[in-house]
Every structure is written in structure tokens, then in C-alpha cells.
Design an enzyme around this catalytic site. Structure first.
Site, PDB file in Angstrom:
ATOM      1  N   ARG A 105       0.280  33.248  46.395  1.00  0.00           N
ATOM      2  CA  ARG A 105       1.236  32.231  45.791  1.00  0.00           C
ATOM      3  C   ARG A 105       2.433  31.981  46.726  1.00  0.00           C
ATOM      4  NH1 ARG A 105       2.742  30.503  39.933  1.00  0.00           N
ATOM      5  NH2 ARG A 105       0.811  31.541  39.239  1.00  0.00           N
ATOM      6  N   THR A 109       6.941  27.231  47.371  1.00  0.00           N
ATOM      7  CA  THR A 109       6.226  26.014  46.793  1.00  0.00           C
ATOM      8  C   THR A 109       5.124  26.388  45.612  1.00  0.00           C
ATOM      9  OG1 THR A 109       4.269  26.703  48.421  1.00  0.00           O
ATOM     10  CG2 THR A 109       5.940  25.341  49.282  1.00  0.00           C
ATOM     11  N   ASP A 201      -3.614  41.512  33.142  1.00  0.00           N
ATOM     12  CA  ASP A 201      -3.553  41.299  34.561  1.00  0.00           C
ATOM     13  C   ASP A 201      -5.097  41.893  34.953  1.00  0.00           C
ATOM     14  OD1 ASP A 201      -3.849  41.752  37.525  1.00  0.00           O
ATOM     15  OD2 ASP A 201      -1.805  40.945  37.583  1.00  0.00           O
ATOM     16  N   ASP A 204      -5.141  44.536  37.801  1.00  0.00           N
ATOM     17  CA  ASP A 204      -4.343  45.928  37.579  1.00  0.00           C
ATOM     18  C   ASP A 204      -5.084  46.678  36.625  1.00  0.00           C
ATOM     19  OD1 ASP A 204      -2.118  45.551  39.165  1.00  0.00           O
ATOM     20  OD2 ASP A 204      -0.947  44.597  37.541  1.00  0.00           O
TER      21      ASP A 204
HETATM   22  N1  URA Z   1      -4.697  36.593  36.311  1.00  0.00           N
HETATM   23  C1  URA Z   1      -4.859  37.671  35.660  1.00  0.00           C
HETATM   24  O1  URA Z   1      -5.465  38.606  35.980  1.00  0.00           O
HETATM   25  N2  URA Z   1      -4.759  37.360  34.081  1.00  0.00           N
HETATM   26  C2  URA Z   1      -4.099  36.377  33.628  1.00  0.00           C
HETATM   27  O2  URA Z   1      -4.067  36.215  32.563  1.00  0.00           O
HETATM   28  C3  URA Z   1      -3.966  35.073  34.536  1.00  0.00           C
HETATM   29  C4  URA Z   1      -4.260  35.459  35.866  1.00  0.00           C
END
Ligand code: URA
Length: 210
Positions: A105, A109, A201, A204
Site C-alpha cells: 500500500r 495515496t 494479522d 504475522d
Molecule cells: N489483513 C490481515 O491479516 N488481517 C486483517 O484483519 C486485515 C487484513
């Protein structure tokens, strides 16, 4: 809900997803649950693969038996969490090809920018399954599908584990022709773009990077 959105809410998938959501699930546990769910989702997503009858010999007799037809399917994980779904899909379809797409990302922008793309040659005539465990804003998924469409595949489907309503809407607006499969649609996105209640995430948790 749009016609092209399928929530695959099999009890085994729902149970495994609950385990994945829990914050005390280990990295190893999270990874293996993701593979197990991918196997179950993959079974549903491939339900309409075309078959043709060919003559085979069993030890008893000859018969006209169904075989998958067409060029090899292409699985395209969106880096990096999408990779967590690939092995199970290859277990189901060992001859599938694998492409990769990476997007980040742009901090100014906030738009997704492609940093990696590698697809098999001769994409026209192939069926593509784009995979990412999380459909949050839908920006990366929609951009990934747009890029893959440039190569004119025969069909594209998008597969995730968890979606936010905002992501589903955005994706459907940009790609009303692309069927979307998910195990669940959660409540919303939070201000940081995480799915709520979600599972955190996915990258992660999959790779133990936090
Ligand atoms: N990406 C992720 O890994 N978790 C989320 O909640 C949103 C995007």
C-alpha cells in the site's frame, strides 16, 4: 448479498476458524488450521471443474470414467499470507500451476502498488484461483484480480477465509463477474483496516513475525 458471494459455512470449517481466531493459538496450530480449512474450501471451490469421459480398464472391465479436462488450473496467492493456502490446494490438484502476486500500500495515496508478478505462460484458456486468507478493504484483492485479467484467463475465482462486508462490497463493485468464496463474513473493519472480530494479522500469525 450478491449472487456471486458464497459463504462456505460447513461445521468443520466454522470450528477450525474459531480455533484460528483465538489469540492463544500457536503459530504452528494457526498454520495447520489454515491448511486444513484450505483443503475443505478447495473442495467446494472446485465443485464445477469440467469433466470428460474417457475409456479406462478396471481389473474387471472397461468403463467410461470421468477425468478433469482443460488446461492446468492456476492458483495465485497474494503475498504473503496467501501462501498459507497453497499447499492444500496443490494436494487437491497436484498438477495446478502457481503464480504469485505481491502488492504493497503506497503510504501517500494508500493505493495498492504491484511489486511482484509471476504467472505461468499462456494464461488465456486457464482457470485461475486467486487466494488470500483475509479480504479486508478489498483493495489488494481487486487490484490483483484486475492485473490477472490483463492476461485474459478463461475464468477467475477469489477465495479467502474471512471477509469484511466493506471488502466484499468493494470487490463486487470492481469485479461483479468474479465469484467470491469465503468461510465467513465478519462485522466490519476497524480504523486500522483490521477485520473485526477477525483473527488479527494473518501473515504475522502464519509466520510468527510478531
Ligand atoms: N489483513 C490481515 O491479516 N488481517 C486483517 O484483519 C486485515 C487484513
Amino acid at each position: 448479498m450478491a449472487e456471486k458471494v458464497t459463504v462456505i459455512d460447513h461445521p468443520l470449517i466454522q470450528h477450525k476458524l474459531t480455533l484460528m481466531r483465538q489469540s492463544d493459538t500457536s503459530t504452528a496450530g494457526f498454520r495447520s488450521l489454515m491448511s486444513e480449512i484450505a483443503l475443505l474450501l478447495g473442495y467446494e471451490v472446485t465443485r464445477d471443474l469440467p469433466l470428460e469421459k474417457r475409456t479406462i480398464s478396471t481389473p474387471i472391465t472397461e468403463m467410461e470414467a470421468p477425468h478433469l479436462v482443460g488446461k492446468k488450473l492456476v492458483v495465485v496467492p497474494i503475498l504473503r499470507a496467501g501462501i498459507g493456502l497453497v499447499d492444500s490446494l496443490l494436494q487437491l490438484i497436484p498438477s495446478a500451476r502457481v503464480g504469485h502476486i505481491g502488492l504493497y500500500r503506497d503510504p501517500e495515496t494508500l493505493e495498492p502498488v504491484e511489486y511482484y508478478l509471476k504467472l505461468p505462460e499462456k494464461m488465456d484458456d486457464r482457470d485461475v484461483l486467486v487466494v488470500d486468507p483475509m479480504l479486508a478493504t478489498g483493495n489488494s484483492a481487486a487490484e490483483a484480480v484486475a492485473r490477472i485479467k490483463d492476461f485474459n484467463p478463461r475464468s477467475i475465482k477469489f477465495l479467502c477465509l474471512l471477509a469484511a462486508p466493506e471488502g466484499v462490497e468493494h470487490f463486487q463493485n470492481r469485479h461483479p463477474d468474479v465469484p467470491l468464496y469465503t468461510a465467513a463474513i465478519d462485522d466490519k473493519l476497524n480504523e486500522k483496516g483490521y477485520i473485526v472480530p477477525g483473527l488479527g494479522d494473518a501473515g504475522d500469525r502464519l509466520y510468527g513475525t510478531k
